[in-house]
Scaffold this active site. Structure first.
Site, PDB file in Angstrom:
ATOM      1  N   ARG A  75     -76.922   3.586   5.021  1.00 56.07           N
ATOM      2  CA  ARG A  75     -77.399   3.789   6.402  1.00 56.07           C
ATOM      3  C   ARG A  75     -77.427   5.282   6.627  1.00 56.07           C
ATOM      4  O   ARG A  75     -76.469   5.986   6.311  1.00 56.07           O
ATOM      5  CB  ARG A  75     -76.429   3.098   7.367  1.00 56.07           C
ATOM      6  CG  ARG A  75     -76.714   3.334   8.842  1.00 56.07           C
ATOM      7  CD  ARG A  75     -77.652   2.270   9.355  1.00 56.07           C
ATOM      8  NE  ARG A  75     -77.798   2.184  10.780  1.00 56.07           N
ATOM      9  CZ  ARG A  75     -78.173   3.137  11.603  1.00 56.07           C
ATOM     10  NH1 ARG A  75     -78.368   4.348  11.176  1.00 56.07           N
ATOM     11  NH2 ARG A  75     -78.341   2.903  12.881  1.00 56.07           N
ATOM     12  N   GLU A 104     -86.052  -0.813  15.233  1.00 57.70           N
ATOM     13  CA  GLU A 104     -85.950  -1.966  14.331  1.00 57.70           C
ATOM     14  C   GLU A 104     -87.345  -2.388  13.869  1.00 57.70           C
ATOM     15  O   GLU A 104     -88.334  -2.153  14.572  1.00 57.70           O
ATOM     16  CB  GLU A 104     -85.258  -3.124  15.049  1.00 57.70           C
ATOM     17  CG  GLU A 104     -83.837  -2.821  15.470  1.00 57.70           C
ATOM     18  CD  GLU A 104     -82.911  -2.517  14.305  1.00 57.70           C
ATOM     19  OE1 GLU A 104     -83.009  -3.197  13.262  1.00 57.70           O
ATOM     20  OE2 GLU A 104     -82.084  -1.595  14.442  1.00 57.70           O
ATOM     21  N   ARG A 161     -71.872  -0.763   4.418  1.00 62.14           N
ATOM     22  CA  ARG A 161     -72.889   0.208   4.000  1.00 62.14           C
ATOM     23  C   ARG A 161     -72.289   1.610   3.999  1.00 62.14           C
ATOM     24  O   ARG A 161     -71.452   1.938   4.843  1.00 62.14           O
ATOM     25  CB  ARG A 161     -74.075   0.205   4.967  1.00 62.14           C
ATOM     26  CG  ARG A 161     -74.802  -1.109   5.073  1.00 62.14           C
ATOM     27  CD  ARG A 161     -75.891  -1.058   6.111  1.00 62.14           C
ATOM     28  NE  ARG A 161     -75.320  -0.817   7.448  1.00 62.14           N
ATOM     29  CZ  ARG A 161     -75.996  -0.916   8.577  1.00 62.14           C
ATOM     30  NH1 ARG A 161     -77.265  -1.235   8.562  1.00 62.14           N
ATOM     31  NH2 ARG A 161     -75.417  -0.691   9.734  1.00 62.14           N
TER      32      ARG A 161
END
Length: 174
Positions: free
Chosen positions: A60, A68, A112
């Site tokens: 990320r 999104e 992540r």
């Protein structure tokens, strides 16, 4: 009149040790950050405008938040467009068949890596924000605030029209 204080050898040694300890305490966060940082290099698979996969690990992008993939925005003329897909496409275009170097800062609750990624020496996180395809995620970092201010002032990308910030869109504001 000048007065002199005499420090014996033992006191001098204690003073040096205390000073060394103080310096170590001040520098420890930087040392620990560097020790925990992980650097990965290679070609990436782009997931969305702020997430990629590199060496089998989800990454990320630190300090930014892109719309999104399913998110829609309005351009300068009021027309709706798939702004999340545009951000993803831009990141794909900038990284296609190119080697990235990502340096992790931490890990998020989803496992992540949170990282700053570069291609050809260019900070991708900064570029996405500066060109208006992502926002500075000020809740977590102020690193890209100036890039966002530049994009807003120059009506770049998202700033040319209207949009819901990605963090609000995820909470259901459409």
């Amino acid at each position: 009149m000048t007065s002199h204080v005499h420090i014996d050898g033992a006191s001098r040694t204690i003073c040096r040790r205390v000073m060394t300890l103080c310096v170590m305490i001040i520098l420890m966060p930087e040392v620990m950050h560097g020790a925990n940082a992980q650097t990965m290099t290679g070609t990436a698979r782009i997931i969305d405008g702020d997430t990629l996969e590199l060496q089998g690990q989800r990454v990320r992008l630190h300090g930014i938040d892109a719309p999104e993939n399913k998110q829609r925005c309005r351009d300068a003329n009021g027309a709706t467009y798939a702004c999340g897909r545009v951000a993803t496409t831009r990141l794909k275009n900038w990284t296609h068949n190119r080697s990235l170097t990502c340096t992790s800062r931490t890990q998020d609750r989803y496992g992540r890596l949170i990282a700053v990624c570069k291609v050809g020496g260019t900070d991708l996180n900064a570029r996405l924000v500066r060109e208006g395809f992502a926002l500075a995620y000020r809740q977590y970092s102020r690193d890209y605030s100036a890039d966002e201010d530049h994009a807003r002032a120059n009506r770049r990308g998202l700033w040319a029209g209207t949009f819901v910030p990605p963090w609000d869109w995820r909470r259901g504001q459409r």
